[in-house]
Design an enzyme around this catalytic site. Structure first.
Site, PDB file in Angstrom:
ATOM      1  N   LYS A 257       1.654  -8.336  -8.113  1.00 30.13           N
ATOM      2  CA  LYS A 257       0.442  -7.602  -7.414  1.00 30.13           C
ATOM      3  C   LYS A 257       0.466  -6.624  -6.187  1.00 30.13           C
ATOM      4  CE  LYS A 257      -0.313  -9.794  -3.226  1.00 30.13           C
ATOM      5  NZ  LYS A 257       1.187  -9.899  -2.937  1.00 30.13           N
TER       6      LYS A 257
ATOM      7  N   ARG B 253      -0.539  -2.027   3.425  1.00 32.45           N
ATOM      8  CA  ARG B 253       0.426  -0.750   3.182  1.00 32.45           C
ATOM      9  C   ARG B 253       0.289  -0.382   1.801  1.00 32.45           C
ATOM     10  NH1 ARG B 253       4.727  -3.654   6.951  1.00 32.45           N
ATOM     11  NH2 ARG B 253       4.040  -5.389   5.400  1.00 32.45           N
ATOM     12  N   ASN B 254       0.484  -1.478   0.588  1.00 28.02           N
ATOM     13  CA  ASN B 254       0.601  -0.930  -0.799  1.00 28.02           C
ATOM     14  C   ASN B 254      -1.008  -0.340  -1.051  1.00 28.02           C
ATOM     15  OD1 ASN B 254       2.857  -2.336  -1.747  1.00 28.02           O
ATOM     16  ND2 ASN B 254       1.917  -4.295  -0.552  1.00 28.02           N
TER      17      ASN B 254
ATOM     18  N   ASP C  80      -5.006 -12.545  -5.206  1.00 26.53           N
ATOM     19  CA  ASP C  80      -4.424 -12.016  -4.144  1.00 26.53           C
ATOM     20  C   ASP C  80      -4.353 -10.507  -4.506  1.00 26.53           C
ATOM     21  OD1 ASP C  80      -2.726 -11.643  -1.984  1.00 26.53           O
ATOM     22  OD2 ASP C  80      -1.159 -12.620  -2.810  1.00 26.53           O
TER      23      ASP C  80
ATOM     24  N   ALA D  15      -2.855 -12.505   7.378  1.00 29.50           N
ATOM     25  CA  ALA D  15      -2.346 -13.568   8.172  1.00 29.50           C
ATOM     26  C   ALA D  15      -3.323 -13.591   9.449  1.00 29.50           C
ATOM     27  CB  ALA D  15      -1.058 -12.919   8.718  1.00 29.50           C
TER      28      ALA D  15
END
Lengths: 314, 314
Positions: B155, B229-230, B220, B104
């Site tokens: 993903k 965070r992932n 992506d 973003a």
């Protein structure tokens, strides 16, 4: 104990290194497998050595990546699967092309990876796997050797444009990641188009999506963008530098395989666009890289060329 | 001048922000387009707000990624394309799923990227593109909304296992890159298998390779492994840490969407493996991630599970 001079890793005692002057007919003719791992300008030399010693191994494997175009040819360039001397290769398939993510030093340190062995005769690829596979060197097999060889060479070329995104959009302490991912994606799509075009000029099965979207294409592109000479060149181009200047300075004396691949592509690529075998609108990244390296101009990728082709409206 | 509180970027004066308490029927009913961009646990709330205000926009677009499984359901989880309240969505296709690499803050700073808008009615996706596309926000369109939504959610889940490779194999000053590329490749192959499985339970076209091997899948995943965070969770798991410990410490209070996605997958995934709708041998990475996050065990990916499935011999 032996340490490899450039990898700086101690090799197992069971490995014996010979210098090229020690190669002789007895050794070469008795080899079960010969693997060629020279850089692309050395393939001619390696092939001559084998011929001079009448070495015709049951399995000849290729780690070297590259394309071969005949002078002024308007045809697609050839992969080594079709360009190696016929006296060395058996048309039924003693040749094995090796692709996939494999930085040599990491392999020597036994870090895990997954590669692909391709041969026109899948049994030859499987047999070589039965000798080579370990718990950390994992091997898929397939029969699309031309597709694998094409992807393995093309990824060096496309890496140049993707890697320009590492430096092109600076932000805060690092660089923007969206443009890198967007051009990584575009590079893989163009790998598919170009590897199919190159395969179309060869005998045998044509490249399927499996090849470009797998180990020899996407995965090897991933690791190639992560480091190495093609990536270094791309990073410099992303800063606005130009090829000739770099070859006279930071990259003086360095073999950048992706540039050689671009040169081998150029004439056939231009002709294929003129004759509509290739749609230039679907290849904006390849065009931008060719423009920069063939005409020594700054690398500029215009994002308004995405999405490519007919979906591109506004 | 307004600065976005988390993006730390000044937004154009033409943008007016309203707090959720300021949302009213007049505003919501007169909107040409409504875009939902809450985190996945907030989708129910957003959908209730729209219903309470009788807002039925001509175009409803979704940036939120996630899967929805009914309690104890043995079916594949649903994407929001099928799980959103029918009173909000028009079966002929007012819903647009948005996927692709798009951090973003980079978008707010107008760094270029390439994303995909998907709608069952491609004209709706194209119309939204005509409003949203700029020189730096480039948009492809397609009609495989379920495939795009499935890839966009999956993903995050697969990123956890790929990102474990960022820390798992330390070398010199950095980390090995071959294992990262090998599991990036494996993750994309599993994205294809899982997105097809999820699409098979939905009406309309099934996911083609184009979706997993394009913007909403491969591209992506590329940017997601690069940060977020992932990826943080995966990097910790690669160091031998475990989920519960992390959720009580470094990741306390953090929404890790990939973990939620794994939980939504779990029951249907197990059942599909038992009934042979899915071949667990072809999904070693998904299995390793599920084992780690569902049973709070250390993450271990065994490279001898590659190549997956029947090609796996020695």
């Amino acid at each position: 104990r032996k340490e490899h001079p450039t990898l700086k890793v101690r090799l197992p005692d069971s490995i014996r290194a010979l210098s090229h002057s020690e190669l002789n007919s007895a050794t070469l003719q008795s080899a079960d497998v010969i693997v060629i791992g020279v850089s692309s300008p050395g393939v001619r030399w390696a092939s001559d050595v084998l011929e001079n010693h009448s070495a015709r191994p049951a399995t000849l494997a290729l780690v070297t990546k590259g394309l071969v175009a005949l002078e002024n040819s308007i045809n697609p360039p050839l992969t080594y699967a079709d360009a190696l001397d016929r006296s060395l290769t058996d048309p039924s398939g003693n040749l094995v092309g090796i692709g996939g993510p494999c930085i040599a030093r990491e392999l020597a340190l036994r870090q895990p990876t997954h590669v692909v062995f391709a041969s026109r005769d899948i049994r030859v690829a499987r047999q070589l796997r039965s000798v080579m596979q370990t718990s950390y060197y994992r091997i898929s097999t397939e029969n699309e050797i031309v597709g694998v060889e094409a992807c393995a060479a093309l990824k060096n070329f496309l890496c140049i444009g993707v890697s320009a995104m590492i430096t092109r959009y600076p932000m805060d302490q690092s660089n923007a990641k969206n443009p890198l991912a967007a051009l990584f994606n575009q590079a893989v799509q163009e790998l598919l188009i170009l590897s199919r075009w190159i395969s179309s000029a060869s005998e045998g099965v044509s490249a399927s999506t499996d090849t470009a979207f797998m180990l020899a294409g996407m995965a090897d592109l991933h690791v190639t963008v992560g480091g190495g000479r093609n990536s270094r060149l791309g990073s410099y181009l992303g800063q606005g530098r130009q090829l000739k200047d770099l070859l006279n300075n930071e990259l003086n004396g360095v073999t950048v395989e992706g540039v050689d691949t671009g040169r081998m592509l150029y004439a056939g690529f231009k002709h294929a666009c003129q004759t509509k075998l290739l749609d230039p609108q679907s290849l904006p990244l390849s065009l931008a890289i060719l423009n920069s390296i063939m005409h020594d101009t700054p690398f500029n990728f215009d994002f308004t060329h995405l999405p490519p082709g007919s979906d591109h409206e506004t």
